[in-house]
Design a protein around this motif. Structure first.
Motif, short mmCIF file in Angstrom:
data_model
loop_
_atom_site.label_atom_id
_atom_site.label_comp_id
_atom_site.label_asym_id
_atom_site.label_seq_id
_atom_site.Cartn_x
_atom_site.Cartn_y
_atom_site.Cartn_z
N GLU A 17 0.85 -1.18 0.00
CA GLU A 17 0.00 0.00 0.00
C GLU A 17 0.89 1.24 0.00
OE1 GLU A 17 -3.15 -0.25 -0.44
OE2 GLU A 17 -3.17 -2.44 -0.22
N ASP A 53 -5.39 5.71 -2.33
CA ASP A 53 -5.95 4.61 -3.10
C ASP A 53 -4.91 3.93 -3.98
OD1 ASP A 53 -8.48 5.02 -2.09
OD2 ASP A 53 -9.02 6.46 -3.67
N LEU A 54 -3.63 4.22 -3.75
CA LEU A 54 -2.57 3.72 -4.61
C LEU A 54 -1.88 2.52 -3.97
CD1 LEU A 54 -1.13 4.43 -7.31
CD2 LEU A 54 0.54 5.71 -5.95
N SER A 55 -1.69 1.44 -4.76
CA SER A 55 -0.98 0.26 -4.27
C SER A 55 -0.17 -0.35 -5.40
CB SER A 55 -1.95 -0.77 -3.70
OG SER A 55 -2.80 -1.29 -4.72
N LEU A 56 0.83 -1.11 -5.03
CA LEU A 56 1.72 -1.76 -5.99
C LEU A 56 1.82 -3.24 -5.66
CD1 LEU A 56 3.87 -1.60 -8.31
CD2 LEU A 56 5.57 -1.19 -6.49
N LEU A 73 0.20 -1.66 -10.82
CA LEU A 73 -0.06 -0.44 -10.08
C LEU A 73 -1.56 -0.19 -10.10
CD1 LEU A 73 1.45 1.91 -8.63
CD2 LEU A 73 1.30 3.16 -10.81
N THR A 74 -2.15 -0.09 -8.92
CA THR A 74 -3.60 0.08 -8.80
C THR A 74 -3.92 1.41 -8.13
OG1 THR A 74 -3.92 -2.32 -8.58
CG2 THR A 74 -5.72 -0.91 -7.85
N TYR A 75 -4.83 2.15 -8.74
CA TYR A 75 -5.31 3.40 -8.17
C TYR A 75 -6.83 3.36 -8.18
CZ TYR A 75 -6.21 8.34 -7.35
OH TYR A 75 -6.67 9.52 -6.82
N SER A 109 -6.24 -0.07 -12.88
CA SER A 109 -4.99 -0.81 -12.68
C SER A 109 -4.21 -0.84 -13.99
CB SER A 109 -5.26 -2.24 -12.21
OG SER A 109 -5.91 -3.00 -13.20
#
Length: 700
Positions: free
Chosen positions: A609, A613-616, A649-651, A655
């Motif tokens: 995290e 709202d950003l995760s990798l 990469l998810t926002y 994704s």
């Protein structure tokens, strides 16, 4: 191309498995957990602890005396899987790409023998069908059942079955849309949307379009799929699902390369692995596939449930290929070994099939024993109407190729086969003292075949199954089973000779260790014998020969772990000793061709995290495959190690991911041989080279 004649079948079909699975625990959702999945906004993959495919009843995997693995759609994506045979790369005891990049079908083996493909618990292709391969974007997951499962499925081979589960409508709105671009000029657009329509009715639409090339130059890899589905819930105890499917493929066809000019070649005599030995304007695999499934379950009360599954399909195929051939005086037309002899083959076929499986489950208790009685019958019908041709094609200079030289070709013979199988099965699952589970099953099959209006002798057989698994201490469950297989092989070989059923038996012992719901470790050992096996004909590349017996013994270990901090790990190792006991031209104890003895794999991934709202998510895997031998035992293929990786990469609901398989671009030769008695005259099948796919997705 004819339109499919799709008819609804009586009494609906069973919802054989629920909508989602969590592979890290090797388990499948029970129906109760499906409600939780529907409640999650757009959440496609969730966890569960019950498996239906192993017993056709809702049973925890730790109470099933059989080795089972589950691979989810998320794992398909993470590992850059493109075809069905790609999804089992990290499963113990499974071997994929037996014939390399082959547009004819997905070829895979489990426990040293071919595995059958099922869809929603029904045999997807009861005979060998050119083209019409399963599109993995249309399925939630694939379940690998190892060992014979004939008492339940009738058509299960001795090694096991790979059962895929179709995406089905949900009661809450969700889905995704996305675009993909990658190697081999791969371009794909896709959409998956589901949700309620009116009270008691939900729907789903899955569709994709691909414009791409195969790894051989000039060979296309195009596909269009449309799969609508509707689920009706007229009451709390009844569910009916209709799934339609239209799939159109415009593909090239594979090619084979001379062994002495590729894997054994060096210096100026070696040709490129991308060399195309076919004819660019002749080679193709065109197919149109239509199917309709009707899946219904009705629960009379807490103790009695009726289920049925049905599917009808029709497929039209136009297959043509020019390929290197040794049957016209050797592999080469000149003493300098520069001009390869070639042959042409065509197959214009229509395949039609019908499946129906109906059963009752009765649950009751007798003192410390809890029974689940399963009784049912199934019916399979498969027709193959094909026109074939074969002959000599112009030779091709390997160092100065000139394509497009005209040659005559056409239909040489026609074969019309009609096959049916009717089976009755019974199973009793007993749970004793809430610690010991026993499974006993029996089945009787009757197979009828007609070839070119000639009725063949019926094949009838009984098959049996028995197993026990016990919770000796918390989380530790050793098991043992005995099972038999009876697999009708519908259709005929290259020369029009009908196949006969394959039969087999297995002894298996193992242990399942589940210290927490987030971890599952399995260890299994087995001994399989099989009769009337199918073997790729080393002298006729379009043919499969049958006869003789084989034996396979091995050990498998698999671990699926989800650790705190969003860290997942999958590891597998298998040793498979597959050998011939009796087959023409082979010595007793000869290794089976194209099957490694040792395989190992490791896949890890972790999500981090990054804030807001950003995760990798990062993942990487390594696959090792041991050496293999040719059918005539004259040639050995060296071991190979392949590396896969991914980053996502998810926002929020967006994704962006890059997924790669064989990222070091190791050259893979999946099957090589020499023609018996002729030095350096054989051909190699090429495996998939580097695949890199960049995807942009938006989830709803």
């Amino acid at each position: 191309m004819r339109n499919a004649r799709l008819a609804l079948l009586s009494a609906g079909a069973m919802l054989c498995c629920s909508d989602a699975a969590w592979a890290q625990t090797g388990t499948v959702l029970a129906q109760a957990e499906q409600k939780e999945a529907d409640a999650a906004d757009g959440d496609i993959v969730v966890k569960g602890e019950r498996a239906l495919s192993g017993t056709k009843t809702e049973t925890p995997v730790t109470e099933i005396p059989q080795s089972i693995s589950v691979i989810t759609a998320q794992e398909f994506q993470d590992r850059a899987a493109v075809n069905l045979q790609d999804v089992i790369r990290y499963s113990a005891g499974a071997t994929s790409e037996l014939n390399g990049v082959d547009t004819r079908g997905d070829f895979l083996a489990v426990r040293g023998t071919g595995a059958e493909q099922y869809l929603d618990g029904l045999n997807r292709m009861p005979g060998f069908v050119y083209g019409g391969r399963l599109e993995i974007f249309t399925v939630e997951r694939a379940e690998l059942l190892r060992g014979p499962s004939s008492t339940l499925y009738g058509g299960g081979g001795a090694g096991g079955i790979l059962n895929s589960i179709s995406k089905r409508p949900r009661t809450t709105f969700g889905g995704e849309m996305g675009i993909i671009y990658g190697t081999d000029d791969y371009k794909q657009a896709q959409i998956d949307i589901t949700g309620p329509v009116v009270d008691g009715v939900s729907a789903r639409l899955v569709s994709m379009y691909r414009d791409a090339n195969l790894q051989q130059p000039s060979q296309q890899n195009d596909r269009l799929v449309v799969m609508p589905a509707v689920t009706l819930r007229p009451g709390s105890n009844t569910e009916v699902t209709f799934i339609g499917l239209y799939q159109r493929d415009k593909l090239g066809s594979q090619t084979y390369l001379p062994t002495s000019k590729t894997i054994d070649g060096s210096g100026p005599t070696r040709i490129s692995d991308d060399f195309f030995l076919g004819e660019p304007d002749f080679n193709h695999t065109f197919s149109s596939h239509y199917a309709l499934s009707v899946l219904v379950t009705h629960r009379f009360n807490d103790n009695v449930t009726f289920s049925s599954r049905n599917r009808t399909f029709e497929q039209d195929t136009d297959y043509r290929e020019v390929f290197g051939y040794t049957g016209f005086g050797g592999a080469y037309a000149d003493a300098e070994r520069t001009i390869a002899n070639r042959a042409w083959y065509l197959n214009q076929a229509q395949y039609t099939g019908l499946n129906s499986d109906n059963n009752l489950v009765l649950s009751f208790g007798t003192g410390p024993l809890r029974h689940q009685i399963l009784a049912g019958f199934d019916y399979t019908q498969f027709r193959e109407d094909k026109q074939e041709g074969f002959g000599a094609a112009p030779g091709l200079n390997l160092y100065n190729p000139v394509y497009g030289v005209p040659f005559d070709f056409g239909v040489g013979w026609m074969t019309d086969t009609k096959n049916s199988q009717t089976g009755f099965y019974f199973q009793d699952q007993i749970r004793a003292f809430d610690r010991i589970s026993l499974v006993f099953g029996a089945r009787h099959d009757n197979v009828k075949s007609n070839v070119n209006s000639t009725q063949l002798e019926d094949n009838k057989a009984w098959t049996f199954r028995g197993g026990i698994i016990a919770d000796v201490i918390k989380g530790v469950s050793p098991y043992f089973n005995y099972s038999e297989s009876f697999l009708p092989v519908f259709g005929s070989n290259f020369f029009g000779v009908p196949y006969v059923p394959r039969t087999g038996r297995q002894y298996e012992a193992g242990v399942k260790f589940q210290p927490t719901p987030r971890m599952l470790f399995t260890l299994a050992a087995y001994d399989i014998k099989e009769e009337n096996v199918l073997i790729a004909d080393p002298d006729e590349l379009q043919n499969f020969i049958q006869g003789g017996s084989t034996r396979s013994r091995g050990i498998e270990a698999e671990a699926n772990v989800r650790l705190p901090g969003n860290f997942d790990l999958t590891a597998a190792y298998s040793y498979t000793r597959a050998e011939y006991l009796r087959v023409d031209g082979r010595q007793r104890g000869d290794r089976r061709e194209n099957l490694p003895e040792h395989q190992a794999s490791l896949w890890t991934s972790k999500r981090v995290e990054l804030g807001g709202d950003l995760s990798l998510k990062l993942g990487a895997g390594v696959r090792y495959q041991g050496d293999k031998v040719s059918f005539d035992q004259l040639y050995r293929i060296d071991p190979v190690t392949l590396v896969d990786a991914m980053a996502e990469l998810t926002y929020g609901k967006w994704s962006l991911s890059v997924n790669g398989a064989n990222i070091l671009n190791e050259r893979v030769y999946t099957n090589c041989s020499y023609t018996a008695g002729t030095v350096n005259e054989g051909y190699c099948y090429l495996g998939k080279d580097r695949t890199v796919l960049a995807s942009l997705r938006r989830r709803f």
